[in-house]
Design an enzyme around this catalytic site. Structure first.
Site, PDB file in Angstrom:
ATOM      1  N   GLY A   7       0.812  -1.206   0.000  1.00 30.78           N
ATOM      2  CA  GLY A   7       0.000   0.000   0.000  1.00 30.78           C
ATOM      3  C   GLY A   7       0.846   1.256   0.000  1.00 30.78           C
ATOM      4  N   ALA A   8       0.182   2.357  -0.286  1.00 29.24           N
ATOM      5  CA  ALA A   8       0.828   3.672  -0.224  1.00 29.24           C
ATOM      6  C   ALA A   8      -0.128   4.609   0.486  1.00 29.24           C
ATOM      7  CB  ALA A   8       1.142   4.189  -1.631  1.00 29.24           C
ATOM      8  N   GLY A   9      -0.624   4.133   1.632  1.00 31.38           N
ATOM      9  CA  GLY A   9      -1.563   4.904   2.429  1.00 31.38           C
ATOM     10  C   GLY A   9      -0.863   5.786   3.433  1.00 31.38           C
ATOM     11  N   VAL A  11       0.357   5.384   6.526  1.00 35.65           N
ATOM     12  CA  VAL A  11       1.571   4.915   7.207  1.00 35.65           C
ATOM     13  C   VAL A  11       2.592   4.369   6.216  1.00 35.65           C
ATOM     14  CG1 VAL A  11       2.494   3.277   8.890  1.00 35.65           C
ATOM     15  CG2 VAL A  11       0.345   4.463   9.356  1.00 35.65           C
ATOM     16  N   GLY A  12       2.186   3.401   5.391  1.00 29.40           N
ATOM     17  CA  GLY A  12       3.114   2.843   4.414  1.00 29.40           C
ATOM     18  C   GLY A  12       3.617   3.877   3.430  1.00 29.40           C
ATOM     19  N   LYS A 186       2.627  -0.726  23.426  1.00 32.88           N
ATOM     20  CA  LYS A 186       1.957   0.109  22.429  1.00 32.88           C
ATOM     21  C   LYS A 186       0.487  -0.318  22.304  1.00 32.88           C
ATOM     22  CE  LYS A 186       0.903   2.375  18.551  1.00 32.88           C
ATOM     23  NZ  LYS A 186       1.413   1.985  17.227  1.00 32.88           N
ATOM     24  N   GLU A 269     -11.027  -1.059  13.851  1.00 27.27           N
ATOM     25  CA  GLU A 269     -10.372  -2.290  14.288  1.00 27.27           C
ATOM     26  C   GLU A 269     -10.865  -2.741  15.672  1.00 27.27           C
ATOM     27  OE1 GLU A 269      -6.006  -2.313  12.306  1.00 27.27           O
ATOM     28  OE2 GLU A 269      -6.318  -0.704  13.768  1.00 27.27           O
TER      29      GLU A 269
END
Length: 309
Positions: A7-9, A11-12, A186, A269
């Site tokens: 992906g290129a969202g 975060v990525g 986290k 989520e």
């Protein structure tokens, strides 16, 4: 090393762009619609740490034959994990390292089962990012950190090589000799933060100011931590105190990404974060009444979202 970013969202796209900016061999595995958008506009990042514009990022769509990669970075939402695993499978070789930056813990078991424990590293990230209406990555936090390490602990030869590969970027990408501890802690923080902000439908500032805001935030953290301790998770004895201090230092308008997703009408989520802990709590006989209120609120949102569709 050849790096594949799923992906290129938000975060990525951010960490991949930082790696590409530093001259690393980075390819983005994207859907066809996203590829067309990136071909027309390039991958653009608006960041407090400096903007990036990759005019011609390396892009592939699932199924294209490009051979295997040395490391595959996953930053997808947990509810897309099954599809994500199928998408990356053709690019996983004998020595490929899979680095997930997902929230929570439950995804590790699924990745181990699909690809084997030896290929899956532990990982997490701390960053505030989103995509704007043009598909650009907007990064707003002073913290832009990714952490990775061997699930069994220590620093192996391959972790050292990966550390060298990620060196020289404008983001903080570091190793951890105790990644399990880092991931669980986290997990505790994001479960508390996403839970209280979605329950109150508010950024952290008004929650802190409200009459019972801090008390309820601490209760939620304590309940979640009690489940983790019962499981045997390696969290610090004073972790709730530490994380409440972090909560107090968040910006007034800070929102968990889950709340931002709800405001956009997107999936959440709930099952992967709060739901997983509730399942364990019920199995172990741990009382988590506020955590169940949080989870129920998220499930009501999901029902209303489905009805609206």
């Amino acid at each position: 090393m050849k790096v594949l970013i799923l992906g290129a969202g938000a975060v990525g796209g951010y960490f991949g762009a930082r790696l590409a900016e530093a001259g690393k061999d980075v390819t983005f595995l994207v859907r066809e619609r996203r590829r067309e958008q990136l071909r027309e506009r390039g991958l653009r990042v608006q960041s407090v740490h400096g903007d990036i514009h990759l005019q011609e990022p390396q892009l592939i769509v699932a199924g294209e034959e490009t051979g295997t990669y040395d490391v595959i970075l996953l930053s997808n939402k947990a509810y897309h994990l099954s599809d994500s695993m199928e998408s990356i499978a053709p690019y996983v070789g004998e020595n490929t390292m899979i680095l997930p930056l997902l929230n929570g813990i439950a995804h590790m078991e699924q990745l181990w089962e699909r690809f084997g424990r030896e290929r899956v590293l532990g990982g997490l990230c701390f960053i505030e990012t989103t995509l704007n209406s043009d598909g650009d990555v907007v990064q707003t936090s002073q913290t832009h950190e990714a952490v990775f390490g061997e699930w069994s602990g220590g620093e192996s030869e391959r972790i050292h090589l990966l550390k060298e590969t990620f060196a020289g970027t404008k983001a903080t990408i570091r190793t951890s000799a105790d990644i399990q501890r880092d991931m669980w802690q986290k997990y505790l923080f994001i479960t508390t933060l996403s839970g209280i902000t979605t329950l109150m439908n508010s950024a952290v500032g008004p929650i802190r100011e409200a009459v019972y805001g801090l008390e309820l935030t601490r209760q939620l953290s304590e309940e979640s931590a009690s489940v983790m301790r019962k499981i045997g998770a390696p969290i610090d004895t004073d972790i709730v105190d530490k994380q409440m201090k972090i909560f107090m230092n968040q910006g007034y308008g800070m929102k968990a990404s889950m709340l931002r997703d709800m405001e956009k009408g997107l999936e959440v989520e709930a099952d992967h974060l709060q739901g997983y802990l509730i399942q364990k709590a019920d199995q172990l006989g741990v009382a988590v009444p506020l955590l169940k209120v949080v989870y129920n609120n998220l499930k009501v949102y999901e029902l209303k979202r489905a009805a609206d569709k």
